[in-house]
Motif scaffolding. Sequence first.
Motif, PDB file in Angstrom:
ATOM      1  N   THR A 111       5.477   4.800   4.314  1.00 46.90           N
ATOM      2  CA  THR A 111       4.682   3.903   3.478  1.00 46.90           C
ATOM      3  C   THR A 111       3.717   3.167   4.404  1.00 46.90           C
ATOM      4  O   THR A 111       3.928   3.134   5.622  1.00 46.90           O
ATOM      5  CB  THR A 111       5.571   2.844   2.793  1.00 46.90           C
ATOM      6  OG1 THR A 111       6.245   2.102   3.815  1.00 46.90           O
ATOM      7  CG2 THR A 111       6.614   3.472   1.887  1.00 46.90           C
ATOM      8  N   ASP A 112       2.690   2.571   3.853  1.00 47.51           N
ATOM      9  CA  ASP A 112       1.734   1.926   4.761  1.00 47.51           C
ATOM     10  C   ASP A 112       1.971   0.428   4.893  1.00 47.51           C
ATOM     11  O   ASP A 112       1.135  -0.299   5.399  1.00 47.51           O
ATOM     12  CB  ASP A 112       0.292   2.230   4.323  1.00 47.51           C
ATOM     13  CG  ASP A 112       0.058   1.794   2.900  1.00 47.51           C
ATOM     14  OD1 ASP A 112       0.943   1.097   2.354  1.00 47.51           O
ATOM     15  OD2 ASP A 112      -0.988   2.139   2.334  1.00 47.51           O
ATOM     16  N   ASP A 113       3.141  -0.043   4.449  1.00 47.23           N
ATOM     17  CA  ASP A 113       3.334  -1.495   4.497  1.00 47.23           C
ATOM     18  C   ASP A 113       4.600  -1.900   5.256  1.00 47.23           C
ATOM     19  O   ASP A 113       5.102  -2.999   5.086  1.00 47.23           O
ATOM     20  CB  ASP A 113       3.382  -2.061   3.073  1.00 47.23           C
ATOM     21  CG  ASP A 113       4.512  -1.437   2.267  1.00 47.23           C
ATOM     22  OD1 ASP A 113       5.109  -0.460   2.756  1.00 47.23           O
ATOM     23  OD2 ASP A 113       4.801  -1.932   1.169  1.00 47.23           O
ATOM     24  N   LEU A 115       6.370  -2.838   8.759  1.00 46.77           N
ATOM     25  CA  LEU A 115       6.006  -3.300  10.103  1.00 46.77           C
ATOM     26  C   LEU A 115       6.398  -2.280  11.187  1.00 46.77           C
ATOM     27  O   LEU A 115       5.730  -2.145  12.199  1.00 46.77           O
ATOM     28  CB  LEU A 115       6.603  -4.681  10.279  1.00 46.77           C
ATOM     29  CG  LEU A 115       7.485  -5.283  11.319  1.00 46.77           C
ATOM     30  CD1 LEU A 115       7.849  -6.658  10.868  1.00 46.77           C
ATOM     31  CD2 LEU A 115       8.664  -4.494  11.722  1.00 46.77           C
ATOM     32  N   LEU A 116       7.451  -1.534  10.915  1.00 42.36           N
ATOM     33  CA  LEU A 116       7.949  -0.559  11.890  1.00 42.36           C
ATOM     34  C   LEU A 116       6.912   0.527  12.188  1.00 42.36           C
ATOM     35  O   LEU A 116       6.855   1.049  13.299  1.00 42.36           O
ATOM     36  CB  LEU A 116       9.211   0.091  11.302  1.00 42.36           C
ATOM     37  CG  LEU A 116      10.342   0.468  12.224  1.00 42.36           C
ATOM     38  CD1 LEU A 116      10.716  -0.647  13.171  1.00 42.36           C
ATOM     39  CD2 LEU A 116      11.558   0.894  11.404  1.00 42.36           C
ATOM     40  N   PHE A 117       6.115   0.884  11.181  1.00 46.80           N
ATOM     41  CA  PHE A 117       5.186   2.007  11.339  1.00 46.80           C
ATOM     42  C   PHE A 117       3.738   1.541  11.483  1.00 46.80           C
ATOM     43  O   PHE A 117       2.818   2.340  11.361  1.00 46.80           O
ATOM     44  CB  PHE A 117       5.346   2.981  10.167  1.00 46.80           C
ATOM     45  CG  PHE A 117       6.715   3.606  10.156  1.00 46.80           C
ATOM     46  CD1 PHE A 117       7.021   4.645  11.017  1.00 46.80           C
ATOM     47  CD2 PHE A 117       7.714   3.107   9.329  1.00 46.80           C
ATOM     48  CE1 PHE A 117       8.296   5.198  11.045  1.00 46.80           C
ATOM     49  CE2 PHE A 117       8.987   3.652   9.351  1.00 46.80           C
ATOM     50  CZ  PHE A 117       9.293   4.701  10.212  1.00 46.80           C
ATOM     51  N   ASP A 118       3.569   0.279  11.787  1.00 45.96           N
ATOM     52  CA  ASP A 118       2.233  -0.260  11.985  1.00 45.96           C
ATOM     53  C   ASP A 118       1.530   0.530  13.097  1.00 45.96           C
ATOM     54  O   ASP A 118       2.065   0.666  14.195  1.00 45.96           O
ATOM     55  CB  ASP A 118       2.373  -1.738  12.376  1.00 45.96           C
ATOM     56  CG  ASP A 118       1.090  -2.486  12.117  1.00 45.96           C
ATOM     57  OD1 ASP A 118       0.254  -1.965  11.361  1.00 45.96           O
ATOM     58  OD2 ASP A 118       0.931  -3.582  12.680  1.00 45.96           O
ATOM     59  N   GLY A 119       0.359   1.070  12.807  1.00 49.96           N
ATOM     60  CA  GLY A 119      -0.391   1.802  13.825  1.00 49.96           C
ATOM     61  C   GLY A 119       0.060   3.242  14.019  1.00 49.96           C
ATOM     62  O   GLY A 119      -0.482   3.958  14.867  1.00 49.96           O
TER      63      GLY A 119
END
Length: 512
Positions: A111-113, A115-119
């Motif tokens: 998902t794009d929201d 924090l773990l996958f930020d960037g």
Amino acid sequence: MKSKILIVDFGSQYTQVIARRVREANVYCEIIPYSASAEAVRGMAPSGIILSGGPASVYQQGAPSLDPKILDMGVPILGICYGMQHVARALGGEVRKADRQEFGRTELEHTDDSLLFDGVPPASRVWMSHGDSVEELPAGFRVVAWSANTPVAAIEHRERRIWGVQFHPEVAHTEHGKRILENFLMKACSCSRDWTAGSVIEESVAHIAKQVGDERAVCALSGGVDSSVAALLVQKAIGARLTCVFVDHGLLRKEEAQVVEDVFKRHFHMNLIVVDAQERFLGRLSGVVDPEAKRKIIGEEFIRVFEDEAAKLGNVHFLVQGTLYSDVVESASATGRPGAAIKSHHNVGGLPEDIKFELVEPLRDLFKDEVRQIGRELGLPAQIVERQPFPGPGLAVRIIGDVNRERLGILREADAIVRDEIESSGANRGLWQYFAILPAMRSVGVMGDFRTYAYPAVVRAVISEDAMTADWARLPYEVLDRISTRIVNEVPGVNRVVYDITTKPPATIEWE
Ligand code: XMP
């Protein structure tokens, strides 16, 4: 206060890798057993907790589990693989054997929201290795990443600040693993990057000064990176109250004793005693051919020489040892009981457990690559910082059969050529060890008009992560050619050069 991450070990083969990744992000971390109590964890005041993977299934009888109060402490948590499954089950979710298991590389979407996958790009490669899956989420959690065969590949409970990933962000095969771990460290745990070589040196020196007080310390310096860095840190803390003892047992490589003396005595102005004990060692080794007998004699003699020197110094209370964090963690898990007390691991020159000194172990919290980094920061030359591992019994275990001055001389020259050619061609990058061996047989050759009957020199060069397994290095033919030509031309007593192309196992790295 410095940031600190605790890594709970559920028995994963990657636990130490997780710790190294955290340290590489300049955040201090420690590995703790899964049996640690919530009070003990609270006492350590962590900024965040990472739960490792592990070989068990969470639904098995007696599967390793965490003190449940740890999940309620309000400290951010990241569960990896088994760690995530454990959290899911402990908080009321369901974990089952997966219909479709996943091992190896796979594509992950998220998902794009979260924090773990930020960037992290919307689709990227990750490394999976699991037979079980989270089938039902615990209350309040949501799925934030998935793959074709793993619908629950990452979960999050934002308010409780708990995250879980089914894949392994710590391994190099996970493309953006570093980013994912750093997101957890920086964004979830608000860590600061305060674990740097400079800060480690400063803290370590202050700690040693406090521990040693006005007393004196002695250190068995081997010229390897661990004992060298340990000695320099202690010298920084207590100056001339540290005496280093370098035992030249006559089994060293070409110019090794000279380098140690130059670096530590002349450059660092260290209180260094170089003991020429060649006669003692060679006398006792004369006629001894059994590898273990050689090791035993050298180990015993080393202790005697060291104790003699320490006794001459008089009133010395402390002994400096270069014990590393990996030794500490391994000797704790070697007891087979998770949570067992962490034992001190005596690894310098094989000094005995009952030695009458109190130990100073400035590298106990550090991994090898951190020790190297600190060595560089302290101004140690590359010769020492980058030095390949060299066995305590030295060339004695690289001379098959009888060890004597003549054969040592031959091996030393051949070995110097092997090292020189490999290093000057740059072929040493990525090698674990590279050296020469002198077997106990001779073969016929021809030189000019004369028949020769002389020793072969064996070249060994290996690639390895940890010396447990090894592969032989595919050295360029030109390098092998130069090594061969130079050895037969420059080393009297050698008329043939062979290259060892055996892996470990079934062979070992050393020949004895
Ligand atoms: P092997 O030959 O068992 O070696 O594949 C694995 C690693 O250990 C080193 N080694 C030793 N180190 N004392 C040491 O301090 C020893 O007696 C000894 N024997 C082997 C070897 O150089 C390799 O890195």
